[in-house]
Motif scaffolding. Structure first.
Motif, short mmCIF file in Angstrom:
data_model
loop_
_atom_site.label_atom_id
_atom_site.label_comp_id
_atom_site.label_asym_id
_atom_site.label_seq_id
_atom_site.Cartn_x
_atom_site.Cartn_y
_atom_site.Cartn_z
N LEU A 1 1.00 -1.38 -0.32
CA LEU A 1 0.27 -0.03 -0.25
C LEU A 1 0.66 0.97 -0.02
O LEU A 1 0.38 1.89 -0.78
CB LEU A 1 -1.10 0.13 1.15
CG LEU A 1 -2.07 1.53 1.66
CD1 LEU A 1 -2.41 1.29 0.06
CD2 LEU A 1 -2.74 0.46 2.54
N LYS B 1 1.99 2.03 -3.58
CA LYS B 1 1.70 2.27 -4.07
C LYS B 1 1.01 3.91 -4.08
O LYS B 1 0.57 4.68 -5.44
CB LYS B 1 -0.22 1.55 -3.91
CG LYS B 1 -0.27 0.44 -4.95
CD LYS B 1 -1.20 -0.17 -4.67
CE LYS B 1 -2.38 -1.50 -6.01
NZ LYS B 1 -3.84 -1.77 -5.17
N VAL B 2 1.22 3.75 -3.04
CA VAL B 2 0.58 5.61 -2.98
C VAL B 2 1.62 6.62 -2.96
O VAL B 2 1.82 7.62 -4.08
CB VAL B 2 0.41 5.60 -0.55
CG1 VAL B 2 0.14 6.90 -0.62
CG2 VAL B 2 -0.81 5.66 -0.66
N THR C 1 2.23 7.05 -7.19
CA THR C 1 0.03 7.23 -7.74
C THR C 1 0.83 8.99 -7.70
O THR C 1 0.44 9.16 -7.19
CB THR C 1 -0.67 6.44 -7.01
OG1 THR C 1 -0.39 5.00 -6.87
CG2 THR C 1 -1.98 6.68 -7.61
N GLY D 1 -0.57 12.16 -5.30
CA GLY D 1 0.13 12.02 -3.58
C GLY D 1 1.54 12.62 -3.42
O GLY D 1 1.53 13.07 -2.34
N TYR E 1 3.61 15.81 -2.15
CA TYR E 1 3.90 16.94 -0.75
C TYR E 1 4.10 14.85 0.63
O TYR E 1 4.81 16.22 1.80
CB TYR E 1 2.52 17.69 -0.11
CG TYR E 1 1.80 16.31 1.11
CD1 TYR E 1 1.58 16.83 1.77
CD2 TYR E 1 0.47 16.20 0.00
CE1 TYR E 1 0.72 14.94 2.48
CE2 TYR E 1 -0.72 15.11 0.99
CZ TYR E 1 -0.40 14.86 1.94
OH TYR E 1 -1.54 14.14 2.05
N LEU E 2 4.16 14.27 -0.48
CA LEU E 2 5.08 13.51 0.31
C LEU E 2 6.03 13.25 0.62
O LEU E 2 7.02 12.85 0.74
CB LEU E 2 4.12 11.84 -0.01
CG LEU E 2 2.89 12.21 1.07
CD1 LEU E 2 2.26 10.58 0.86
CD2 LEU E 2 2.94 11.49 2.37
N LEU F 1 -2.86 7.23 5.09
CA LEU F 1 -3.82 6.29 4.91
C LEU F 1 -4.99 5.64 6.20
O LEU F 1 -4.87 5.98 7.57
CB LEU F 1 -2.90 4.66 5.54
CG LEU F 1 -0.97 5.14 4.22
CD1 LEU F 1 -0.06 4.33 4.67
CD2 LEU F 1 -1.36 4.79 2.89
N LEU G 1 -5.06 8.87 0.55
CA LEU G 1 -3.91 8.23 0.25
C LEU G 1 -4.45 7.03 -0.89
O LEU G 1 -4.28 6.39 -1.72
CB LEU G 1 -2.64 8.85 -0.53
CG LEU G 1 -2.47 10.79 -0.41
CD1 LEU G 1 -1.51 10.66 -0.50
CD2 LEU G 1 -3.26 11.37 -1.66
N GLY G 2 -4.57 6.52 0.34
CA GLY G 2 -4.72 4.80 0.52
C GLY G 2 -5.23 4.22 1.53
O GLY G 2 -5.63 4.11 2.22
N ILE G 3 -5.87 3.11 1.40
CA ILE G 3 -7.06 2.10 2.59
C ILE G 3 -6.25 0.45 2.46
O ILE G 3 -6.07 -0.11 1.17
CB ILE G 3 -8.26 2.58 1.63
CG1 ILE G 3 -8.80 4.45 1.66
CG2 ILE G 3 -8.93 1.65 2.47
CD1 ILE G 3 -10.04 4.25 1.12
N VAL H 1 -6.44 7.14 -5.64
CA VAL H 1 -5.98 6.28 -4.22
C VAL H 1 -5.58 4.66 -4.32
O VAL H 1 -6.36 3.50 -5.30
CB VAL H 1 -7.58 6.24 -3.73
CG1 VAL H 1 -7.86 5.38 -2.05
CG2 VAL H 1 -7.92 7.69 -3.19
N GLY H 2 -4.80 4.42 -3.80
CA GLY H 2 -4.30 3.07 -3.54
C GLY H 2 -5.09 2.31 -2.66
O GLY H 2 -5.38 2.65 -1.67
#
Lengths: 237, 237
Positions: A211, A214-215, A218, A221, A224-225, B158, B181-183, B197-198
């Motif tokens: 996860l 992916k974040v 992608t 997103g 800012y990360l 997350l 951004l991710g789930i 969204v991941g």
DNA sequence: TAGATTGTTAATCGATTAACAATC
DNA sequence: TAGATTGTTAATCGATTAACAATC
């Protein structure tokens, strides 16, 4: 000589690929949903559309196990449900042993979701002296030494392993020695077992790592990360 | 016009296939194990042998992300560990929201295993009035209405979803609206969300169904389990 | 230098999709 | 019958493995 080999009732030509079995589980859920809406037949195209899967794929997956459809009509939902339940083996009860009553183990014990499909936890085991003898859900915690006796008594053939990584292989060897046929392994540790034993691994931190990946990768997103990403030392080219 | 597009620091050529990312997580664990034994360098062959993976596959997987090896020498473990952690995004902290404090949610909350890799649960949410306000692990349970505020305050990106299937899509829409951004989705229900969204799904009963299938279709165990299999009605060749 | 091991290209294998005759 | 939809064959796509020149 040759007919001493015992014919299996449904001819197991070869084991379906992992991906196929996973999708069959999804078809099953989708069929239940369609039936709940009162639908009686369904086409491969409807199933596929609902799940984001190509219709040819749906037909091919099902055809792997036999002929369940009716040309021009589609699949009769009740018929297909029965067939898929039998294929997946959830047309019966599966008493299971839960081994390791840490946090995760206790949660799985309370989790409803399993019982719906015939999987029910029928015995608890832990080697921690402070846990042996405790009761959860009307079940008493046994020491691992009781494995052979309890497994035989309750006719258990699956085990859920929620023990620490260090203990996983040892405990797995023990349950296999008792004749367990399948293990759902939550320990973050690959098990080395004879091929006659089915193993499915669920590694929660692997899932989270996927996860995170992916974040970060992608569109949208990242910006800012990405702050920590600066001090690359060796990016030649 | 064209250079208004913001250059990402590590050039994301394309997203690695799911299978590759999964294996990279395994490599990471294996490298940690080898390092703990005092090893300094390692070859693709050693990694592969330990995990039952072809050595060419190991090299190819790693090469997907860059050049980390040294011909004739192998990979320096520390170097590769740093690189893989960065690739997977676990070279940082990931504050997460846990939504749904049923049994599974509460277990994940207590489960250690996440924190090791920078994933830590930083906020709790539930819509059940009897749960709102309760405290678990020093964290208070918020109602879902607080999502926007808490997520912004704690810089959460997350979410772990442990809500009932019926609620999953609705809650997912809510958290996405808050900029999550991710789930990590534990609800047995595929989520329909924007591609930005991941989503990683963990469906425990799908795993169990797969296990049951394996057990029934593996040589050796079938015989005494196969009893219910007799009344096939339509096996026409 | 000789031996080891990488990164990568080419060959193989398997899984997905398209197309269509057979069937209701 | 005409329209719909299956099961399956052939075409495509992607992932795994083998092989090897380049490098330490």
């Amino acid at each position: 000589m040759r007919d001493s080999r015992h014919e299996s009732p449904n001819p197991v030509e070869k084991l379906a690929p992992k991906a196929v079995v996973g999708r069959v589980s999804l078809y099953l859920r989708q069929l239940e949903a369609f039936r709940a809406q009162g639908q009686v037949t369904i086409s491969s195209n409807q199933i596929g559309t609902a799940l984001g899967i190509n219709d040819a794929q749906v037909r091919k997956d099902l055809a792997f196990f036999g002929q369940f459809g009716h040309p021009g009509v589609g699949y009769r939902i009740d018929e297909l449900l029965t067939a898929l339940r039998r294929i997946l083996g959830i047309d019966r009860d599966w008493p299971m042993a839960l081994i390791g009553l840490g946090n995760l183990g206790r949660a799985l014990l309370k989790y409803r979701g399993f019982g719906d499909r015939g999987f029910n936890i029928a015995a608890l085991f832990d080697n921690d002296q402070t846990k042996v003898g405790m009761r959860f859900n009307d079940l008493v915690v046994h020491p691992l030494d009781d494995l052979p006796k309890v497994i035989a008594d309750k006719n258990i053939c699956l085990a859920i392993l929620t023990v620490p990584a260090e203990a996983a292989q040892r405990v797995a060897d023990q349950v296999v020695a008792c004749g367990i046929l399948g293990i759902l392994n939550f320990a973050p540790m690959p098990l080395n077992l004879p091929p006659t034993v089915g193993v499915v691994a669920v590694d929660l931190s692997v899932q989270l790592e996927h996860l995170a990946y992916k974040v970060l990768n992608t569109q949208g997103g990242i910006s800012y990360l990405g702050s920590t990403f600066r001090d690359e030392h060796d990016s030649l080219e």
